[in-house]
Design an enzyme around this catalytic site. Sequence first.
Site, PDB file in Angstrom:
ATOM      1  N   ASP A  74       1.028   7.962  -9.922  1.00 21.24           N
ATOM      2  CA  ASP A  74       0.357   7.553 -11.155  1.00 21.24           C
ATOM      3  C   ASP A  74      -0.797   6.635 -10.779  1.00 21.24           C
ATOM      4  O   ASP A  74      -0.715   5.416 -10.870  1.00 21.24           O
ATOM      5  CB  ASP A  74       1.372   6.827 -12.057  1.00 21.24           C
ATOM      6  CG  ASP A  74       0.729   6.343 -13.336  1.00 21.24           C
ATOM      7  OD1 ASP A  74      -0.438   6.689 -13.595  1.00 21.24           O
ATOM      8  OD2 ASP A  74       1.394   5.585 -14.069  1.00 21.24           O
TER       9      ASP A  74
ATOM     10  N   ASP B 241       0.835  -1.202   0.000  1.00 22.87           N
ATOM     11  CA  ASP B 241       0.000   0.000   0.000  1.00 22.87           C
ATOM     12  C   ASP B 241       0.876   1.262   0.000  1.00 22.87           C
ATOM     13  O   ASP B 241       1.703   1.445   0.894  1.00 22.87           O
ATOM     14  CB  ASP B 241      -0.882  -0.044   1.260  1.00 22.87           C
ATOM     15  CG  ASP B 241      -1.758   1.172   1.360  1.00 22.87           C
ATOM     16  OD1 ASP B 241      -1.369   2.132   2.050  1.00 22.87           O
ATOM     17  OD2 ASP B 241      -2.823   1.170   0.716  1.00 22.87           O
TER      18      ASP B 241
ATOM     19  N   PRO C 299      -9.109   1.109  -4.554  1.00 19.23           N
ATOM     20  CA  PRO C 299      -7.832   1.187  -3.831  1.00 19.23           C
ATOM     21  C   PRO C 299      -7.128   2.533  -3.946  1.00 19.23           C
ATOM     22  O   PRO C 299      -6.281   2.869  -3.123  1.00 19.23           O
ATOM     23  CB  PRO C 299      -6.977   0.075  -4.465  1.00 19.23           C
ATOM     24  CG  PRO C 299      -7.744  -0.509  -5.583  1.00 19.23           C
ATOM     25  CD  PRO C 299      -9.141   0.027  -5.556  1.00 19.23           C
TER      26      PRO C 299
HETATM   27  N1  SPD Z   1      -9.379   8.130 -15.845  1.00 20.95           N
HETATM   28  C1  SPD Z   1      -8.236   7.288 -15.867  1.00 20.95           C
HETATM   29  C2  SPD Z   1      -7.028   7.889 -15.238  1.00 20.95           C
HETATM   30  C3  SPD Z   1      -5.914   6.915 -15.188  1.00 20.95           C
HETATM   31  C4  SPD Z   1      -4.607   7.532 -14.847  1.00 20.95           C
HETATM   32  N2  SPD Z   1      -3.562   6.587 -14.577  1.00 20.95           N
HETATM   33  C5  SPD Z   1      -3.379   5.612 -15.539  1.00 20.95           C
HETATM   34  C6  SPD Z   1      -2.211   4.742 -15.298  1.00 20.95           C
HETATM   35  C7  SPD Z   1      -1.277   4.782 -16.419  1.00 20.95           C
HETATM   36  N3  SPD Z   1       0.032   4.431 -16.027  1.00 20.95           N
END
Ligand code: SPD
Length: 285
Positions: free
Chosen positions: A161, A143, A168
Amino acid sequence: MSVESQLWFEEILEISNGHTFKIKINDVIERFDSPFQRIEIYDTKPFGKMLVIDGVIMCTEWDEHSYHEMIAHVPMFTHPRPENVLVIGGGDGGTIREALRHPEARRVDICEIDGDVVRLCKKHLPSMSSSFEDPRVTLYTEDGARFMKDRPGTYDVILVDSSDPIGPAAVLFSEEFYIDMKNALKDDGLIATQCESFFYHGDIIERITGYAKKHFAVPGYYYTVVPTYPSGIIGYCFASKKYHPLKDFSPERVDAIRGRLKYYNADLHRAAFALPSFIRDRIKL
Ligand code: SPD
């Protein structure tokens, strides 16, 4: 061939307020229910392979570069020596791939709660996940919020990211998490976090940039263009203890890696912070 006889993936999001996004697919490559979420990988007709989590598009091979380059290079080219980097989430490997392009990066830790995302992306999305093989990378499958609490004063740059603030990832959009990130940074550290679309999520952006204003010396918000995300754009919250993303930006360092980038350049770095009036007036940075 009629539309009905073809295979389609349809992203139905509550926030899209009555419209959906449909993509023609060749095949479902994986469908797996991990302890955290449903992970799917599709082979699409227009966009190459596509990672979907709980029905939400995470990335496609076709346009992932604009999202991953902008989450990584804007903060990494703002910090003068981004040696110790932490990525929270990002199990497909696209964000660490971009962070690793910086010769200053000596250590890139990635904390992804769901090891099955990493496993399936390693199997099917090597253009992003091959970055896990770099010796500077250490993967922690735990986590992210808890991980950070144990590492005060450790990182120059933290990149979050995440998926959307449900399931989660919800904890990654809390004030406590922003305080923990501040504590996990060195005295001149900075962060960039996935922070949604100003067309659909003004409330989230106002709340998150509010945490940045309250807890960091230099708050900011910038965005990029990703055609397969809702509204075709996505933004990032920027927050820094010291360096300013425009005044302390080092465009001369961009030349060293420019040939390997598809989207990011020095002009876009600056332009990304110019916001439409309706969101600029709302978040008042
Ligand atoms: N609405 C979707 C947003 C997703 C952002 N992160 C995506 C992960 C890509 N590495």
